[in-house]
Scaffold this motif. Structure first.
Motif, PDB file in Angstrom:
ATOM      1  N   ASP A   2       0.831  -1.207   0.000  1.00  0.00           N
ATOM      2  CA  ASP A   2       0.000   0.000   0.000  1.00  0.00           C
ATOM      3  C   ASP A   2       0.867   1.260   0.000  1.00  0.00           C
ATOM      4  OD1 ASP A   2      -2.244  -1.560   0.023  1.00  0.00           O
ATOM      5  OD2 ASP A   2      -2.596  -1.382   2.177  1.00  0.00           O
ATOM      6  N   LEU A   3       1.924   1.251   0.808  1.00  0.00           N
ATOM      7  CA  LEU A   3       2.807   2.408   0.854  1.00  0.00           C
ATOM      8  C   LEU A   3       3.535   2.598  -0.473  1.00  0.00           C
ATOM      9  CD1 LEU A   3       4.995   3.624   3.713  1.00  0.00           C
ATOM     10  CD2 LEU A   3       6.152   3.076   1.582  1.00  0.00           C
ATOM     11  N   ARG A   4       3.994   1.503  -1.064  1.00  0.00           N
ATOM     12  CA  ARG A   4       4.686   1.600  -2.358  1.00  0.00           C
ATOM     13  C   ARG A   4       3.772   2.192  -3.420  1.00  0.00           C
ATOM     14  NH1 ARG A   4       4.296  -1.518  -6.638  1.00  0.00           N
ATOM     15  NH2 ARG A   4       3.216  -3.177  -5.484  1.00  0.00           N
ATOM     16  N   ARG A   5       2.538   1.727  -3.495  1.00  0.00           N
ATOM     17  CA  ARG A   5       1.616   2.259  -4.494  1.00  0.00           C
ATOM     18  C   ARG A   5       1.284   3.735  -4.228  1.00  0.00           C
ATOM     19  NH1 ARG A   5      -0.505  -3.203  -4.402  1.00  0.00           N
ATOM     20  NH2 ARG A   5      -1.735  -2.728  -2.536  1.00  0.00           N
ATOM     21  N   ARG A   6       1.114   4.085  -2.961  1.00  0.00           N
ATOM     22  CA  ARG A   6       0.778   5.479  -2.631  1.00  0.00           C
ATOM     23  C   ARG A   6       1.903   6.426  -3.019  1.00  0.00           C
ATOM     24  NH1 ARG A   6       1.771   8.700   1.784  1.00  0.00           N
ATOM     25  NH2 ARG A   6       2.672   6.979   2.978  1.00  0.00           N
ATOM     26  N   LEU A   7       3.127   6.068  -2.688  1.00  0.00           N
ATOM     27  CA  LEU A   7       4.251   6.946  -2.999  1.00  0.00           C
ATOM     28  C   LEU A   7       4.570   6.945  -4.492  1.00  0.00           C
ATOM     29  CD1 LEU A   7       6.624   6.265   0.027  1.00  0.00           C
ATOM     30  CD2 LEU A   7       4.921   8.068  -0.279  1.00  0.00           C
ATOM     31  N   TYR A  49       9.412  -0.074 -10.374  1.00  0.00           N
ATOM     32  CA  TYR A  49       8.904  -1.228 -11.119  1.00  0.00           C
ATOM     33  C   TYR A  49       9.953  -2.330 -11.164  1.00  0.00           C
ATOM     34  CZ  TYR A  49       6.675  -3.910 -14.858  1.00  0.00           C
ATOM     35  OH  TYR A  49       6.087  -4.910 -15.601  1.00  0.00           O
ATOM     36  N   THR A  50      11.229  -1.934 -11.248  1.00  0.00           N
ATOM     37  CA  THR A  50      12.313  -2.910 -11.329  1.00  0.00           C
ATOM     38  C   THR A  50      12.432  -3.726 -10.049  1.00  0.00           C
ATOM     39  OG1 THR A  50      13.508  -1.414 -12.818  1.00  0.00           O
ATOM     40  CG2 THR A  50      14.777  -3.192 -11.787  1.00  0.00           C
ATOM     41  N   VAL A  51      12.183  -3.094  -8.887  1.00  0.00           N
ATOM     42  CA  VAL A  51      12.422  -3.763  -7.607  1.00  0.00           C
ATOM     43  C   VAL A  51      11.129  -4.140  -6.903  1.00  0.00           C
ATOM     44  CG1 VAL A  51      14.608  -2.547  -7.335  1.00  0.00           C
ATOM     45  CG2 VAL A  51      12.516  -1.571  -6.353  1.00  0.00           C
ATOM     46  N   ARG A  52       9.990  -4.015  -7.579  1.00  0.00           N
ATOM     47  CA  ARG A  52       8.711  -4.263  -6.898  1.00  0.00           C
ATOM     48  C   ARG A  52       8.617  -5.684  -6.349  1.00  0.00           C
ATOM     49  NH1 ARG A  52       8.064  -5.554 -12.032  1.00  0.00           N
ATOM     50  NH2 ARG A  52       6.421  -7.001 -12.713  1.00  0.00           N
ATOM     51  N   LYS A  53       9.172  -6.668  -7.081  1.00  0.00           N
ATOM     52  CA  LYS A  53       9.117  -8.047  -6.610  1.00  0.00           C
ATOM     53  C   LYS A  53      10.172  -8.336  -5.546  1.00  0.00           C
ATOM     54  CE  LYS A  53       7.073  -9.996 -10.814  1.00  0.00           C
ATOM     55  NZ  LYS A  53       7.209 -10.983 -11.907  1.00  0.00           N
ATOM     56  N   TYR A  66      11.014   9.551  -1.585  1.00  0.00           N
ATOM     57  CA  TYR A  66       9.996   8.503  -1.624  1.00  0.00           C
ATOM     58  C   TYR A  66      10.632   7.124  -1.642  1.00  0.00           C
ATOM     59  CZ  TYR A  66       6.673  12.236  -2.674  1.00  0.00           C
ATOM     60  OH  TYR A  66       5.903  13.358  -2.619  1.00  0.00           O
ATOM     61  N   GLY A  67      11.726   6.975  -2.357  1.00  0.00           N
ATOM     62  CA  GLY A  67      12.412   5.686  -2.387  1.00  0.00           C
ATOM     63  C   GLY A  67      12.965   5.314  -1.025  1.00  0.00           C
ATOM     64  N   ARG A  68      13.519   6.294  -0.311  1.00  0.00           N
ATOM     65  CA  ARG A  68      14.047   6.006   1.025  1.00  0.00           C
ATOM     66  C   ARG A  68      12.921   5.624   1.984  1.00  0.00           C
ATOM     67  NH1 ARG A  68      17.685  10.081  -0.662  1.00  0.00           N
ATOM     68  NH2 ARG A  68      16.292  11.761   0.051  1.00  0.00           N
ATOM     69  N   GLN A  69      11.763   6.226   1.800  1.00  0.00           N
ATOM     70  CA  GLN A  69      10.631   5.859   2.653  1.00  0.00           C
ATOM     71  C   GLN A  69      10.165   4.430   2.362  1.00  0.00           C
ATOM     72  OE1 GLN A  69       7.699   8.906   1.992  1.00  0.00           O
ATOM     73  NE2 GLN A  69       8.805  10.446   3.187  1.00  0.00           N
ATOM     74  N   ALA A  73      10.128   1.166   4.934  1.00  0.00           N
ATOM     75  CA  ALA A  73       8.998   0.265   5.162  1.00  0.00           C
ATOM     76  C   ALA A  73       9.426  -1.186   4.960  1.00  0.00           C
ATOM     77  CB  ALA A  73       7.859   0.621   4.213  1.00  0.00           C
ATOM     78  N   TRP A  74      10.290  -1.426   3.976  1.00  0.00           N
ATOM     79  CA  TRP A  74      10.796  -2.789   3.772  1.00  0.00           C
ATOM     80  C   TRP A  74      11.615  -3.242   4.978  1.00  0.00           C
ATOM     81  CZ3 TRP A  74      15.870  -4.725   3.127  1.00  0.00           C
ATOM     82  CH2 TRP A  74      15.944  -6.059   2.699  1.00  0.00           C
ATOM     83  N   GLN A  75      12.415  -2.329   5.544  1.00  0.00           N
ATOM     84  CA  GLN A  75      13.184  -2.662   6.745  1.00  0.00           C
ATOM     85  C   GLN A  75      12.261  -2.973   7.919  1.00  0.00           C
ATOM     86  OE1 GLN A  75      15.644   0.954   6.766  1.00  0.00           O
ATOM     87  NE2 GLN A  75      17.465  -0.354   6.555  1.00  0.00           N
TER      88      GLN A  75
END
Length: 342
Positions: free
Chosen positions: A167-172, A188-192, A219-222, A226-228
């Motif tokens: 959800d956070l990835r799509r929002r940002l 898109y490259t790292v979504r999986k 946005y990428g750092r955020q 979230a992944w961390q």
């Protein structure tokens, strides 16, 4: 037509133990559908216990049965629910004894009533109840089993973290690009890779993940934060006795929980992480019980698969009582076979 006792027993066993449908058993034995159905019901009554076998841990989960059935009350002209679309199943969470029973209606009253209707000795033996993140089930357990501890299934905890990360990835992504991610975008490259576990990533994949998200900027750092958080939550679930075969040290669990909450506090501007942390705190007693017992709700999920497979083989059921009987026979088939190998 007249049938022998052996033929009737063979017809019932073909459906109950042989996983055949009533139509298939009738064709094999040259019997009509009503005769095979009666043979199956008689045979199931002899092999299924009248009361569920005792177990220290119960699993509760719901499965969709079909469409709900409504009927209009002629006096009030209001539509009333006659049959719910959901069946709640009660299974043996540790002994592999299959489905104990099902009840219609996904509400706390239905769950509590079924548990309360069981013998007192059976309820006294049940010390744990494994559930997913369903507040309805959690509210029902103390009403019928006040001595039992609720165990939260670890799979659903990680699944929740993955959902909030997505959800956070799509929002940002929408905030940065004004559209969904597409080929050529770093996200898109790292979504999986974001869905992968940290220990399953190679050094090159981990480097690619960090590089692409860093290139996105703030946005990428955020997203990386979230992944961390998701990985810190997995580290919190890591010391479970099922993985280490040793009861986890309370200080180690507390330290892992502190690291997760501290990371979320450092990124309190991300609402998805705040919601995730609040959910973990709300269900912490059940999560801690999982860490010390390693009890999961996996048997319920496995039984749900068998129940759906049985319904597909029969091309659906019209009679709900028949469906529950067929479901119970399908899920207890293995345990009955092991109890009587010959």
């Amino acid at each position: 037509m007249r049938t022998t006792t052996a033929l009737r027993r063979a017809a019932g066993a073909a459906v109950c133990d042989g996983s055949r449908t009533v139509v298939q058993a009738g064709r094999d034995l040259h019997l009509s559908w009503p005769i095979v159905q009666r043979c199956f019901e008689d045979y199931a009554a002899t092999v299924q216990p009248q009361t569920p076998p005792e177990t220290p841990a119960i699993g509760i989960d719901e499965t969709r049965r079909g469409k709900p059935v409504w009927k209009q009350n002629p006096a009030t002209q209001k539509w009333e629910l006659l049959a719910d679309a959901w069946h709640i199943g009660f299974v043996d969470a540790v002994g592999g004894q299959g489905l104990f029973g099902q009840v219609g209606g996904r509400n706390a009253t239905s769950v509590a009533d079924w548990l309360s209707s069981q013998p007192a000795s059976w309820r006294a033996q049940a010390r744990y109840v494994a559930i997913d993140l369903c507040s309805t089930f959690r509210a029902a357990v103390p009403r019928a089993l006040p001595h039992a501890a609720v165990v939260v299934d670890c799979f659903h905890i990680v699944q929740l973290a993955q959902r909030h990360l997505a959800d956070l990835r799509r929002r940002l992504t929408w905030r940065q690009h004004g559209r969904r991610a597409r080929k050529g975008d770093g996200i898109y490259t790292v979504r999986k890779l974001l869905r992968r576990n940290k220990e399953d990533l190679t050094e090159d994949q981990h480097s690619l993940l960090k590089t692409e998200l860093e290139y996105m900027g703030t946005y990428g750092r955020q997203i990386y934060a979230a992944w961390q958080a998701k990985e810190l939550l997995r580290d919190l679930l890591g010391p479970a006795v099922s993985r280490t075969h040793v009861t986890p040290d309370r200080s180690a669990v507390s330290a892992a929980r502190h690291r997760f909450l501290a990371h979320v506090a450092d990124h309190a501007h991300l609402p998805e992480l705040i919601i995730l942390a609040a959910t973990v705190d709300q269900w912490w007693d059940g999560i801690e019980t999982y860490l010390t017992t390693a009890i999961t709700n996996a048997p319920s999920e496995g039984n749900n698969r068998l129940i759906k497979l049985e319904a597909r083989n029969a091309f659906g059921f019209r009679n709900r009582a028949n469906q529950r009987l067929r479901s119970r026979c399908a899920t207890t088939r293995r345990s009955r076979r092991e109890a009587h190998p010959h």
